[in-house]
Design a protein around this motif. Structure first.
Motif, PDB file in Angstrom:
ATOM      1  N   LEU A  56       5.703   0.743  -0.487  1.00  0.00           N
ATOM      2  CA  LEU A  56       5.304   1.751   0.494  1.00  0.00           C
ATOM      3  C   LEU A  56       4.435   1.139   1.584  1.00  0.00           C
ATOM      4  N   ALA A  57       3.459   0.341   1.194  1.00  0.00           N
ATOM      5  CA  ALA A  57       2.566  -0.270   2.182  1.00  0.00           C
ATOM      6  C   ALA A  57       3.322  -1.242   3.086  1.00  0.00           C
ATOM      7  N   ALA A  58       4.170  -2.087   2.503  1.00  0.00           N
ATOM      8  CA  ALA A  58       4.932  -3.047   3.307  1.00  0.00           C
ATOM      9  C   ALA A  58       5.900  -2.322   4.243  1.00  0.00           C
ATOM     10  N   LEU A  59       6.525  -1.268   3.760  1.00  0.00           N
ATOM     11  CA  LEU A  59       7.438  -0.490   4.596  1.00  0.00           C
ATOM     12  C   LEU A  59       6.699   0.187   5.746  1.00  0.00           C
ATOM     13  N   LEU A  60       5.523   0.704   5.465  1.00  0.00           N
ATOM     14  CA  LEU A  60       4.699   1.305   6.512  1.00  0.00           C
ATOM     15  C   LEU A  60       4.372   0.274   7.597  1.00  0.00           C
ATOM     16  N   GLY A  61       3.952  -0.906   7.174  1.00  0.00           N
ATOM     17  CA  GLY A  61       3.662  -1.965   8.137  1.00  0.00           C
ATOM     18  C   GLY A  61       4.888  -2.387   8.923  1.00  0.00           C
ATOM     19  N   LEU A  62       6.035  -2.467   8.240  1.00  0.00           N
ATOM     20  CA  LEU A  62       7.279  -2.862   8.899  1.00  0.00           C
ATOM     21  C   LEU A  62       7.711  -1.840   9.951  1.00  0.00           C
ATOM     22  N   VAL A  63       7.645  -0.572   9.606  1.00  0.00           N
ATOM     23  CA  VAL A  63       8.079   0.485  10.527  1.00  0.00           C
ATOM     24  C   VAL A  63       7.154   0.569  11.743  1.00  0.00           C
ATOM     25  N   LEU A  64       5.866   0.429  11.529  1.00  0.00           N
ATOM     26  CA  LEU A  64       4.925   0.626  12.632  1.00  0.00           C
ATOM     27  C   LEU A  64       4.659  -0.631  13.465  1.00  0.00           C
ATOM     28  N   HIS A  65       4.747  -1.817  12.838  1.00  0.00           N
ATOM     29  CA  HIS A  65       4.395  -3.040  13.577  1.00  0.00           C
ATOM     30  C   HIS A  65       5.328  -4.209  13.292  1.00  0.00           C
ATOM     31  N   GLY A  66       6.515  -3.953  12.798  1.00  0.00           N
ATOM     32  CA  GLY A  66       7.479  -5.025  12.572  1.00  0.00           C
ATOM     33  C   GLY A  66       7.071  -5.933  11.413  1.00  0.00           C
ATOM     34  N   TRP A  67       7.590  -7.144  11.437  1.00  0.00           N
ATOM     35  CA  TRP A  67       7.345  -8.067  10.326  1.00  0.00           C
ATOM     36  C   TRP A  67       5.894  -8.502  10.234  1.00  0.00           C
ATOM     37  N   THR A  68       5.208  -8.556  11.363  1.00  0.00           N
ATOM     38  CA  THR A  68       3.779  -8.887  11.336  1.00  0.00           C
ATOM     39  C   THR A  68       3.012  -7.799  10.595  1.00  0.00           C
ATOM     40  N   GLY A  69       3.314  -6.561  10.873  1.00  0.00           N
ATOM     41  CA  GLY A  69       2.667  -5.453  10.178  1.00  0.00           C
ATOM     42  C   GLY A  69       2.984  -5.448   8.698  1.00  0.00           C
ATOM     43  N   ALA A  70       4.239  -5.755   8.352  1.00  0.00           N
ATOM     44  CA  ALA A  70       4.618  -5.817   6.936  1.00  0.00           C
ATOM     45  C   ALA A  70       3.870  -6.926   6.217  1.00  0.00           C
ATOM     46  N   ALA A  71       3.693  -8.060   6.886  1.00  0.00           N
ATOM     47  CA  ALA A  71       2.979  -9.182   6.270  1.00  0.00           C
ATOM     48  C   ALA A  71       1.517  -8.824   6.007  1.00  0.00           C
ATOM     49  N   PHE A  72       0.849  -8.276   7.008  1.00  0.00           N
ATOM     50  CA  PHE A  72      -0.554  -7.898   6.833  1.00  0.00           C
ATOM     51  C   PHE A  72      -0.717  -6.764   5.824  1.00  0.00           C
ATOM     52  N   ALA A  73       0.179  -5.797   5.845  1.00  0.00           N
ATOM     53  CA  ALA A  73       0.109  -4.677   4.903  1.00  0.00           C
ATOM     54  C   ALA A  73       0.345  -5.163   3.471  1.00  0.00           C
ATOM     55  N   SER A  74       1.222  -6.135   3.293  1.00  0.00           N
ATOM     56  CA  SER A  74       1.483  -6.680   1.957  1.00  0.00           C
ATOM     57  C   SER A  74       0.238  -7.327   1.368  1.00  0.00           C
ATOM     58  N   ILE A  75      -0.425  -8.136   2.159  1.00  0.00           N
ATOM     59  CA  ILE A  75      -1.661  -8.771   1.692  1.00  0.00           C
ATOM     60  C   ILE A  75      -2.722  -7.710   1.407  1.00  0.00           C
ATOM     61  N   ALA A  76      -2.850  -6.726   2.288  1.00  0.00           N
ATOM     62  CA  ALA A  76      -3.874  -5.693   2.123  1.00  0.00           C
ATOM     63  C   ALA A  76      -3.636  -4.834   0.887  1.00  0.00           C
ATOM     64  N   VAL A  77      -2.394  -4.466   0.602  1.00  0.00           N
ATOM     65  CA  VAL A  77      -2.125  -3.614  -0.560  1.00  0.00           C
ATOM     66  C   VAL A  77      -2.431  -4.360  -1.852  1.00  0.00           C
ATOM     67  N   VAL A  78      -2.151  -5.651  -1.889  1.00  0.00           N
ATOM     68  CA  VAL A  78      -2.461  -6.431  -3.096  1.00  0.00           C
ATOM     69  C   VAL A  78      -3.970  -6.594  -3.244  1.00  0.00           C
ATOM     70  N   LEU A  79      -4.668  -6.833  -2.155  1.00  0.00           N
ATOM     71  CA  LEU A  79      -6.134  -6.889  -2.233  1.00  0.00           C
ATOM     72  C   LEU A  79      -6.699  -5.552  -2.701  1.00  0.00           C
ATOM     73  N   GLY A  80      -6.089  -4.454  -2.281  1.00  0.00           N
ATOM     74  CA  GLY A  80      -6.509  -3.138  -2.749  1.00  0.00           C
ATOM     75  C   GLY A  80      -6.267  -2.953  -4.236  1.00  0.00           C
ATOM     76  N   GLN A  81      -5.178  -3.506  -4.758  1.00  0.00           N
ATOM     77  CA  GLN A  81      -4.898  -3.430  -6.201  1.00  0.00           C
ATOM     78  C   GLN A  81      -5.880  -4.286  -6.993  1.00  0.00           C
ATOM     79  N   ILE A  82      -6.181  -5.463  -6.490  1.00  0.00           N
ATOM     80  CA  ILE A  82      -7.063  -6.387  -7.213  1.00  0.00           C
ATOM     81  C   ILE A  82      -8.526  -5.960  -7.107  1.00  0.00           C
TER      82      ILE A  82
END
Length: 190
Positions: A56-82
């Protein structure tokens, strides 16, 4: 929505203790336990929900800001889990959430990683060794299969976070104190 807001929302998605919402022991017990009580009873549901947070987080980043957004959202969601803000910055290991985020960025890598994990789990019977080996294999395969810089950076960033969280389990395995994986039927294992 600007990129910083997407990163913050992705972190909050990762911070949600979703296993507590369906656990029979209740929300309070799950927050005090390092491993969610619901994981032992319903592992497939728990892993699926955690992967869903990452996707969900990566898809949100991808839809709103392309692959750069997906990359940053992916790192952020994992940091949120940890390091979840809702549970005093004590969270999980981030492997399932990483797989979910990577599912949006590269489904082939996720399938390869899951296959390696299960094959090694059957051979070694130790979850930590299987996970660490699968993460390292996916990191190496990323260099071979995907020349895009954003995928390489995300896989190495997420992989490094997961490897850091599994360091204690590997130490226990080396000392011989980590319990082996035991099958108790489909969907029920310890």
């Amino acid at each position: 929505m600007n990129l910083l807001t997407v990163i913050l929302v992705a972190y909050l998605i990762g911070s949600l203790p979703i296993t507590a919402f369906y656990s029979k022991k209740g929300f309070r017990r799950d927050l005090s336990s390092r491993s969610a009580a619901g994981f032992r009873r319903e592992p497939l549901l728990s892993v699926g929900m955690e992967m869903g947070k990452g996707a969900l987080a990566a898809l949100l980043g991808l839809v709103l800001h392309g692959w750069t957004g997906a990359a940053f959202a992916s790192i952020a969601v994992v940091l949120g889990q940890i390091y979840p803000v809702f549970t005093g910055f004590r969270g999980g290991r981030g492997a399932a959430v990483s797989a979910g985020a990577l599912l949006i960025m590269s489904p082939l890598l996720v399938l390869i990683g899951i296959g390696i994990y299960w094959a090694l789990l059957f051979v070694t019977r130790y979850r930590s060794i299987s996970m660490v080996s699968a993460v390292i294999c996916v990191m190496v395969l990323t260099l071979v299969l995907f020349p895009e810089l954003y995928v390489i950076l995300v896989v190495f960033g997420l992989g490094s976070l997961v490897l850091l969280r599994y360091a204690g389990s590997v130490r226990r395995w080396r000392k011989g104190t980590e319990p082996p994986f035991r099958w108790r039927g489909l969907g029920r294992w310890r």
